[in-house]
Design a protein around this motif. Structure first.
Motif, PDB file in Angstrom:
ATOM      1  N   VAL A  60       0.426   0.078 -16.430  1.00  0.00           N
ATOM      2  CA  VAL A  60      -0.341  -0.982 -15.779  1.00  0.00           C
ATOM      3  C   VAL A  60       0.371  -2.327 -15.947  1.00  0.00           C
ATOM      4  O   VAL A  60       0.561  -3.068 -14.989  1.00  0.00           O
ATOM      5  CB  VAL A  60      -1.790  -1.041 -16.331  1.00  0.00           C
ATOM      6  CG1 VAL A  60      -2.471  -2.323 -15.889  1.00  0.00           C
ATOM      7  CG2 VAL A  60      -2.574   0.169 -15.843  1.00  0.00           C
TER       8      VAL A  60
ATOM      9  N   TRP B 247       2.083  -1.619 -12.263  1.00  0.00           N
ATOM     10  CA  TRP B 247       1.044  -1.911 -11.273  1.00  0.00           C
ATOM     11  C   TRP B 247       0.715  -3.393 -11.197  1.00  0.00           C
ATOM     12  O   TRP B 247       0.622  -3.944 -10.089  1.00  0.00           O
ATOM     13  CB  TRP B 247      -0.204  -1.063 -11.528  1.00  0.00           C
ATOM     14  CG  TRP B 247       0.087   0.385 -11.334  1.00  0.00           C
ATOM     15  CD1 TRP B 247       0.131   1.346 -12.311  1.00  0.00           C
ATOM     16  CD2 TRP B 247       0.453   1.045 -10.117  1.00  0.00           C
ATOM     17  NE1 TRP B 247       0.497   2.550 -11.770  1.00  0.00           N
ATOM     18  CE2 TRP B 247       0.695   2.406 -10.428  1.00  0.00           C
ATOM     19  CE3 TRP B 247       0.608   0.634  -8.801  1.00  0.00           C
ATOM     20  CZ2 TRP B 247       1.076   3.343  -9.469  1.00  0.00           C
ATOM     21  CZ3 TRP B 247       0.993   1.561  -7.838  1.00  0.00           C
ATOM     22  CH2 TRP B 247       1.213   2.894  -8.183  1.00  0.00           C
TER      23      TRP B 247
ATOM     24  N   LEU C  89      -2.596   6.905 -11.508  1.00  0.00           N
ATOM     25  CA  LEU C  89      -1.889   5.655 -11.818  1.00  0.00           C
ATOM     26  C   LEU C  89      -0.581   5.930 -12.544  1.00  0.00           C
ATOM     27  O   LEU C  89       0.448   5.316 -12.268  1.00  0.00           O
ATOM     28  CB  LEU C  89      -2.764   4.754 -12.696  1.00  0.00           C
ATOM     29  CG  LEU C  89      -3.770   3.855 -11.996  1.00  0.00           C
ATOM     30  CD1 LEU C  89      -4.510   3.007 -13.020  1.00  0.00           C
ATOM     31  CD2 LEU C  89      -3.081   2.952 -10.989  1.00  0.00           C
TER      32      LEU C  89
END
Lengths: 311, 274
Positions: A38, A42, B110
């Motif tokens: 993350v 991301w 993810l």
């Protein structure tokens, strides 16, 4: 899909004594990997998206300025971008013979290979895969050197003209494709050989009993059964081929001569860290991500279709 | 006219193809080593073996680059990255395989899809973040952003899916907590996939180019790929010393491959291309 093997642990909760926070166990185990992707993949992707609407020269004391869609509008009209996009396609297409077609031919030709030599071949053929890209760049730069390289020495000994492998705008891109492919060709061959060896001998035997020719056996039995592996390698080539070439562009040609070897990944790098136009780089990045993301989804769908066919 | 399978002509063709492919793979490496051993006056020779081998080029390369320091940096970076990827991959896979919970699917997507994001797309925000965190020229800066990898998590998920559930169940009946089950029951039985992941991650990290290119400014903090690139830019046509530097940069990986070639090939084949 996944079965819960420890049902009793399902709702277990861990209290972090120092923070006074309650966390369920699986999230605790998931945290390190999830946090890293993350924070370093991301969130930066979202950041790049935001940056693509701004103008910023990346200097610490300068503030990014909002410019809306200007970066995209500029990119689309720049000849640089057109060149980079068409070259990106050339890199990908040029890599196919080396990463898929030649390995497929070799794997089918050498399927009955056995004995002690087989392992020796495997070990040698795979070697380029673990050579560092920059080492590959250095050693091909030497072999293909215009004045003193071994390849040109051989060419002129045979009476041919010397070739400027990295200085001739018509040749340089194909030189970089070759170096990229040199690292892959052996690996692809081994992958396809393994898939080929897994085809049950009884299928081939049955077809032969029916009087099928060798070519028909290849076309009607081997190729369909190899298609998942062929698709995997094709997908890798499409998605990553142009990215793998980046090292060689940066180390060997800098995108030249006459911008003949640039591609979208090198263009982003130039905009970002050479001309310090972060917004342009980010906009090019967003467009690239969208295009390759769609290509990836298409490839995955195709693979799923063929995976069913395989069983 | 058809050539029968198993006929001498066919076998010659098969071996011929493999020998050609093998030579294509190793000859450039041999030429690198051969050039690195030639004395200055002999560098342009086309003889297969150096007539009077010397280590002179290695001395020159060691003078131009702080090679021991750089090799140590690279080793530390690659070993730490491999260990971190194996650990974070194992932990994440443990959560995803042995529990069912809300958000598991999202988390897995993810992680898995992070491999689709090209590094060049996120490089500017990453560079800015690393600068703010004071990570330029540091080992932490090289390792932390790569401390988790999609392929590591996926490899571990595959390994854990085939892990016998009864063993875990038995340990749970004995009252063992989940961390104890992981450390005492699962890890000892997972040595092979963990080792194969470690080797793969080590080689990938050793050969990593792009992130160090952004992060490293000082030669003292450099890794071997960047040192080599620097040397090539500075002394690009000093072929002897350049080939000596390239040989030194490759030796650790080549030595590892010499010992573990079968395992290395298997782990690359199992994980696809990285």
């Amino acid at each position: 899909m996944t079965e819960a093997a420890i049902p009793a642990a399902r709702r277990s909760v861990v209290r972090l004594p120092l923070l006074g926070v309650k966390l369920s166990e699986p999230w605790l185990y998931l945290a390190p990997a999830l946090l890293i992707v993350v924070v370093w993949t991301w969130a930066p992707l979202v950041g790049a998206f935001g940056l693509s609407f701004q103008q910023w020269n990346m200097l610490p004391h300068s503030e990014p300025r909002w410019v809306g869609l200007d970066n995209y509008a500029n990119l689309v009209t720049l000849p640089d971008m057109g060149r980079a996009v068409s070259n990106t396609l050339l890199y990908i297409l040029g890599l196919f013979p080396l990463s898929v077609i030649a390995p497929l031919a070799i794997a089918i030709l050498t399927q009955d290979l056995s004995g002690p030599l087989r392992n020796l071949y495997r070990t040698l053929v795979f070697l380029p895969m673990i050579v560092a890209p920059i080492v590959a760049a250095v050693l091909w730069r030497w072999l293909l050197n215009e004045d003193h390289g071994l390849v040109n020495a051989g060419l002129s000994a045979l009476g041919f003209a010397r070739i400027g492998f990295l200085s001739d705008p018509d040749v340089a891109l194909w030189t970089l494709v070759w170096i990229t492919g040199w690292k892959l060709i052996g690996f692809s061959t081994l992958l396809l050989s393994a898939a080929n060896a897994a085809i049950p001998a009884s299928y081939i035997e049955a077809a032969r009993m029916d009087g099928a020719s060798r070519w028909r056996i290849v076309r009607d039995i081997r190729l369909p059964l190899l298609s998942p592996t062929i698709l995997l390698l094709s997908m890798m080539t499409v998605l990553f081929g142009a990215q793998w070439s980046f090292v060689y562009i940066n180390a060997l040609t800098g995108g030249g001569p006459l911008r003949s070897t640039t591609n979208v990944f090198f263009l982003m790098w130039e905009y970002g860290f050479k001309t310090m136009s972060a917004g342009w780089s980010a906009a090019a990045g967003v467009l690239t991500f969208v295009v390759f993301g769609l290509a990836a989804l298409g490839c995955l769908r195709l693979m799923r279709k063929y995976a069913v066919h395989d069983s | 006219m058809t050539v029968e399978r198993g006929s001498p002509a066919f076998r010659i063709a098969v071996h011929g193809a493999m020998i050609l492919l093998s030579l294509l793979a190793i000859f450039p490496l041999w030429w690198m080593i051969a050039t690195s051993l030639r004395p200055e006056g002999e560098v342009f020779s086309t003889a297969l073996f150096p007539a009077s081998p010397t280590l002179e080029n290695y001395r020159a390369a060691l003078e131009a680059l702080p090679m021991p320091r750089i090799l140590w940096n690279t080793f530390a970076m690659a070993a730490l990255t491999a260990a971190a990827q194996a650990a974070s991959g194992l932990l994440a896979a443990y959560a995803l395989v042995f529990w069912r919970f809300r958000g598991a699917r999202t988390a897995q997507v993810l992680i898995a899809l992070s491999w689709l994001v090209p590094f060049q797309v996120v490089m500017i925000p990453n560079y800015v973040l690393a600068t703010r965190l004071g990570m330029l020229d540091s080992l932490a800066g090289l390792v932390i952003p790569n401390a988790a990898a999609a392929f590591a998590v996926l490899l571990m998920i595959n390994a854990l899916r085939s892990f016998p559930k009864e063993i875990v169940e038995a340990a749970r009946m004995d009252g063992a907590g989940s961390l104890r089950i992981l450390v005492e029951v699962i890890v000892p039985n997972l040595r092979a996939p963990l080792a194969s992941l470690g080797v793969l991650a080590f080689i990938s990290a050793w050969n990593e180019y792009f992130w160090p290119l952004l992060l490293i400014r000082r030669m003292e903090a450099s890794v071997v790929q960047i040192g080599l690139q620097f040397f090539m830019t500075q002394e690009g046509n000093d072929w002897g010393p350049l080939m000596a530097a390239a040989t030194m940069a490759s030796l650790p990986i080549l030595a590892l491959y010499l010992v573990l070639h079968r395992q290395v090939i298997d782990s690359f084949m199992r994980s696809g291309i990285r």
